[in-house]
Design an enzyme around this catalytic site. Sequence first.
Site, PDB file in Angstrom:
ATOM      1  CD  GLU A 108      10.066  -1.801  10.870  1.00 31.51           C
ATOM      2  OE1 GLU A 108       9.615  -2.001  12.312  1.00 31.51           O
ATOM      3  OE2 GLU A 108       9.126  -1.300  10.148  1.00 31.51           O
ATOM      4  CG  ASP A 165      -0.401  -0.305   2.478  1.00 31.48           C
ATOM      5  OD1 ASP A 165       0.826  -0.545   2.467  1.00 31.48           O
ATOM      6  OD2 ASP A 165      -1.085  -0.335   3.532  1.00 31.48           O
TER       7      ASP A 165
END
Lengths: 318, 318
Positions: free
Chosen positions: B268, B182
Amino acid sequence: MKSIFYTRFFILLPWILIVIIVIDIDTKRLSVRNTASFYLSRLGNVQQQRQVVRTTRSSSSSTTTSSSSGSNATSLPVIYAITPTYSRAVQKAELTRLANTFRQVPRFHWIVVEDSNSHTELVSRFLARSGLRYTHLNVFTPRRFKRTGMPRATEQRNLALGWLRGHRSVKDKGVVFFADDDNTYSLALFEEMRSTRRVSVWPVGLVGGRRYERPLVEEGKVVGWYTGWKADRPFAIDMAGFAVNLQVILSNPRALFKRRGAKPGMQESDFLKQITKVEDLEPKAKNCTQVLVWHTRTEKVNLGNEPKRQQDSVYIEV
Amino acid sequence: MKSIFYTRFFILLPWILIVIIVIDIDTKRLSVRNTASFYLSRLGNVQQQRQVVRTTRSSSSSTTTSSSSGSNATSLPVIYAITPTYSRAVQKAELTRLANTFRQVPRFHWIVVEDSNSHTELVSRFLARSGLRYTHLNVFTPRRFKRTGMPRATEQRNLALGWLRGHRSVKDKGVVFFADDDNTYSLALFEEMRSTRRVSVWPVGLVGGRRYERPLVEEGKVVGWYTGWKADRPFAIDMAGFAVNLQVILSNPRALFKRRGAKPGMQESDFLKQITKVEDLEPKAKNCTQVLVWHTRTEKVNLGNEPKRQQDSVYIEV
């Protein structure tokens, strides 16, 4: 005698060679030309974009016009995509993915109309670097029209129609399409609309509270609408669901989007009934059975953690 | 005497002509070659995409592998974009605009990993028609991991890393990037990341409740993070904010995204600390002062008007 024979032979031989070589060159040149045109045709899209040198530059505060008359040698109609846009956190992101799509459409001309009093730097810079042929316009929507239930982008679309009427003529082949800046477009959509003779229609995905809305087609004619919302609309179709031949726009100089008396969701119908009838619509996308455009909506961005005072050491455009 | 002179002249003249013609041909061929390479270089992007014949085909229910070893003659590293995706109303629209962007990136390989028990027809068909080099994988995320606060797409990203480790070797030049379906990507981003030697980083727009987050850079080194959210993260960076050289992925075979003990927003950092240190990060995008990727989010679609029983006369994929 023998000497004369040899002499003649050595005089004739090279001339024969020359003839053979010249014939050979001509054949090769031809094949080289074919190779070049093969590459050109394979790479048609990008080639055309780049040939279409961006001719549009800022010239006035309200209207930037293209000096290209659209009278390109190729006979493919130009697709004029009219995109109203306004300043917001996601604007550059939206324009980025639009440009990424449009860059692959041959013979494409982007008419971007900002809802602002002048060209913004962000949009001007973006368009200049986009690699697309474009026209940059702007018109500010009065505040009284910026309320819930009021149709949006009316002034912007009408300004673009006015620009086309002022800068294109009967000799220009084109198709006009209203490409809002948050929708999703497949490349196939543009090839479908390119053959629009008067007004063409097709399904739109994710609209009207349904997976899709579409014109219902029988024997090649539109006979009704598959929709879950305001089924009594004369043209129950989203702004992304139709395209109009440029000549229809030019030959109906008073056809515009209405501001006065406009009801929510009636913009498309109000406009289309000025230029066509339901029975004259041209169904595209396999008799309106394929979804090639989606009425996507991007979430409003949460900027809750944006610092009030303590800013970054540099200014970064987003 | 005169006769001998003429004879010799007529013997020599054509040979001289032949030499001149042959020299002329060589020059022209060269110029033709230059013309061809001029077109090819101008049209580099599309050319490269089309040369990269899609080599990926369905071969098993869970993993579809590419037979292309990536050992293309050109020395440009391949960009492997890992995109986890899941079935929802906007899925095809999202994949459409992603493909429209990726199609313009030279030497690109799309690793699409579905959150499903098998390849869905929609994604299989979409990829086959995308014109991109791709690998289609799938792995279902157990229901117990699908809760608010749980990291998402862990299994999908890890499967893609496993695929790279199984199908690429020390001779393959590449850069690995996690491209969620997205987000919005500019083409410039890919050219920035292509030169990644180990791990590169850059700003991400519209993330963390701010206009952007970015690594703070001093003298070419990352020295901190500009963020409004969880500033104590070792790597305060979004998934879209970094790329890893393929050889770093291969030489750290146990580096994976963590499911157990993972905290929200720490995916992350948990991954990056297995393969690099903050001081070794390579800042891209003009020392991390340009936003070339945006963490856009698409609104969930309202299907409130979708009919319960009365359906359309045809089935239409959206």
